[in-house]
Scaffold this active site. Structure first.
Site, PDB file in Angstrom:
ATOM      1  N   HIS A 516       0.938  -1.148  -0.083  1.00  0.00           N
ATOM      2  CA  HIS A 516       0.046  -0.076  -0.190  1.00  0.00           C
ATOM      3  C   HIS A 516       1.008   1.219   0.022  1.00  0.00           C
ATOM      4  O   HIS A 516       0.659   1.997   0.745  1.00  0.00           O
ATOM      5  CB  HIS A 516      -0.738   0.136   1.131  1.00  0.00           C
ATOM      6  N   HIS A 560      -7.550  -0.325   2.483  1.00  0.00           N
ATOM      7  CA  HIS A 560      -6.603  -0.745   1.403  1.00  0.00           C
ATOM      8  C   HIS A 560      -6.502   0.503   0.323  1.00  0.00           C
ATOM      9  O   HIS A 560      -7.570   1.271   0.322  1.00  0.00           O
ATOM     10  CB  HIS A 560      -7.084  -2.001   0.898  1.00  0.00           C
TER      11      HIS A 560
END
Length: 596
Positions: A516, A560
């Site tokens: 991420h 996310h």
């Protein structure tokens, strides 16, 4: 300084917009801009087309794309805080980018996460609308979806995931251990402490990727897609001390150098690892660093490559005593994978048609950390906890795998008819920051990446406590406590007796990336000296140049980043169109005045 006149090149290689990077945000931007059939859009992607990459469309084959030409093959520098380990940062290097190798998860985070950016262009309400715009959500009878938050006509097709038996057990344990069930909590962004189902970017057994915004049913004649082309640098013109982006210099896979020119804008969308090096090679970045590599600094932007964030993750593996609770028997036992693969080829079903993650949860850790001096004595601001989070934002995320697996370093496969799953803990709002810098000015050489994981003591405290909670759910929860045979592999200390210090050691040995990466070309307000972009994604000190991908995120969301990348793409396309319309209106007004 790279200066070139647009009218000095082949007219066929002049476009209105050039998008550098055919990944998640880049494909969205190109697709949306091309809805105006009067504009010409060029997409430049370093990797190949994804049309014939089976392990992109078959979600269960995701890891087969790594360590090859379809992976950027990025690796961090050794990090002292995690036992001097280097962490592999696999990223998709093909059309669609990491939307074709990720975990397919649509976890948006909380609206407050985006409000915390402090930018009127990117409030929580706006970001959730941008993410909704990208989506077409497909319901399933068993899932209680909140239809008001889901899109119905975007190119991104999503649906809920059918849980394996072990996931149903973990769900029961999560509820038992104080995480109530809210079915669509990861789409509504309203529950910081609970468990729920996560929509996936898979429909009818096929992964949907950002490339679908410009291919398949959304291919348009006014989009030109050039794959296996690496962008070297941005080309500029300068007039009255104002720098203007007018195109890019690139290198094809056979080494041929070529230039492409833009009448309106150049949009950089290479992601948190690749966008900063492109800016730096072009003379935009920290002056001292650029001069070290013999690059003339055109605009001194100290924030380029800084502020690197990620979500640090830990896997905790358990062996179960009952057969077929997990899906290991469909992947690792005997020759099961052959029939599993045949099932996918014939019917687009089975475990290869989806990603092997199960039920998810968010948790606040205030109560669990109240005995920690570090936590209780840490500074707090404005009703927020020491991590800078409001009570409406989670500290950690939890989920289980549905068979043995994870990053490629995990190779203790249960091939001898055993059954294993992992419980995972992920840290939110980490304080540690890393960097992306140039190794050289060669565009074909990967940058130097230092994530600086867990360098802040609070990060280690919260993640290790998250691991303790994850373990308590498994070992004490009524759905799983009676089926746990022990740790996996068997030489690990049994988790039931582990202290917080034990968990900190586990984190040092096993912490890894959740892929991420964010923040390395961050947006910010005018008084933020480290901001690279303004709130409309425009690079400071340069006209007609934007960066639009997760590198633009000032602070990574508590979720996310897949849906963030889609949201940024949607928002960027809207702003580019608005600004183009504004410029046209000014031009029309000017012409009218001259006529008078």
């Amino acid at each position: 300084m790279s200066l070139e006149r647009v009218d000095s090149v082949d007219p066929s290689e002049v476009y209105d917009y050039i998008v550098c990077g055919g990944g998640t945000s880049g494909c969205v931007i190109a697709g949306r801009l091309a809805s105006d059939l009067d504009v010409k859009v060029l997409v430049l992607e370093a990797g190949p087309d994804n049309a014939d990459l089976e392990n992109v469309h078959m979600a269960g084959g995701w890891s087969k794309n790594f360590d090859s030409e379809t992976d950027w093959n990025l690796v961090t520098e050794p990090m002292k805080t995690i036992d001097d380990r280097r962490v592999k940062l696999s990223r998709g290097r093909f059309l669609g980018g990491s939307s074709g190798v990720n975990g397919t998860l649509c976890i948006r985070g909380m609206k407050q996460d985006y409000d915390d950016w402090g930018l009127s262009e990117w409030t929580g309400e706006k970001m959730f609308e941008f993410m909704k715009r990208a989506e077409t959500f497909h319901e399933k009878d068993w899932h209680e979806a909140d239809k008001s938050v889901h899109g119905t006509d975007g190119p991104l097709h999503t649906e809920p995931h059918d849980l394996a038996p072990i996931s149903e057990r973990v769900k029961e344990s999560m509820i038992d251990q104080g995480l109530p069930y809210h079915p669509d909590m990861f789409s509504t962004g309203e529950t910081p402490h609970g468990c729920g189902d996560v929509p996936r970017t898979v429909h009818q057994g096929v992964r949907t990727t950002a490339a679908d915004f410009i291919t398949r049913g959304h291919k348009r004649e006014n989009i030109t897609i050039k794959t296996e082309v690496t962008v070297d640098k941005i080309l500029f013109s300068q007039d009255a001390e104002e720098l203007t982006a007018i195109g890019v210099a690139a290198i094809s896979t056979n080494g041929k150098k070529v230039e492409y020119h833009a009448r309106k804008e150049v949009i950089v969308a290479g992601g948190a690892y690749c966008s900063p090096p492109l800016l730096m090679r072009s003379g935009l970045g920290p002056k001292e660093h650029l001069e070290k590599h013999g690059i003339e600094c055109l605009v001194d932007l100290p924030g380029v490559g800084g502020n690197l964030m990620d979500h640090v993750l830990c896997f905790i593996f358990y062996e179960v005593s009952e057969p077929n609770l997990t899906n290991d028997h469909l992947a690792y036992h005997d020759n099961a994978i052959a029939s599993t693969y045949k099932l996918y080829q014939e019917k687009k079903s089975g475990i290869l048609s989806t990603f092997p993650f199960g039920i998810f949860g968010y948790a606040r850790l205030d109560e669990r950390l109240k005995d920690s001096e570090l936590w209780t004595n840490a500074p707090r601001q404005g009703g927020r906890d020491p991590m800078g989070l409001l009570p409406s934002q989670p500290n950690i995320e939890l989920w289980n795998t549905e068979l043995y697996g994870g990053p490629k370093q995990y190779t203790d496969f249960p091939v001898d008819h055993k059954h294993v799953f992992a419980q995972c803990a992920l840290l939110f709002n980490q304080h540690s920051r890393g960097s992306v810098t140039l190794k050289s000015k060669d565009p074909l050489e990967n940058p130097v990446i230092d994530h600086n994981y867990l360098s802040d003591p609070l990060d280690m405290l919260v993640l290790s406590e998250g691991c303790r909670l994850a373990n308590d759910i498994v070992m004490k929860g009524k759905g799983t406590k009676d089926v746990i045979k022990g740790s996996w592999p068997s030489n690990l200390t049994h988790h039931a007796n582990a202290t917080r210090e034990d968990w900190e050691e586990h984190v040092r040995q096993h912490a890894t990336t959740c892929y991420h990466a964010s923040g390395t070309c961050a947006m910010g307000k005018p008084d933020d000296k480290d901001a690279v972009l303004d709130g409309r994604l425009r690079v400071r000190g340069v006209r007609n140049l934007r960066v639009a991908d997760c590198s633009s995120v000032p602070r990574v969301n508590n979720g996310h980043t897949q849906m963030v990348a889609y949201g940024i793409g949607e928002g960027a396309a809207e702003m580019i169109k608005e600004d183009a319309q504004g410029s046209l209106s000014k031009l029309t007004s000017g012409v009218a005045k001259l006529a008078v």
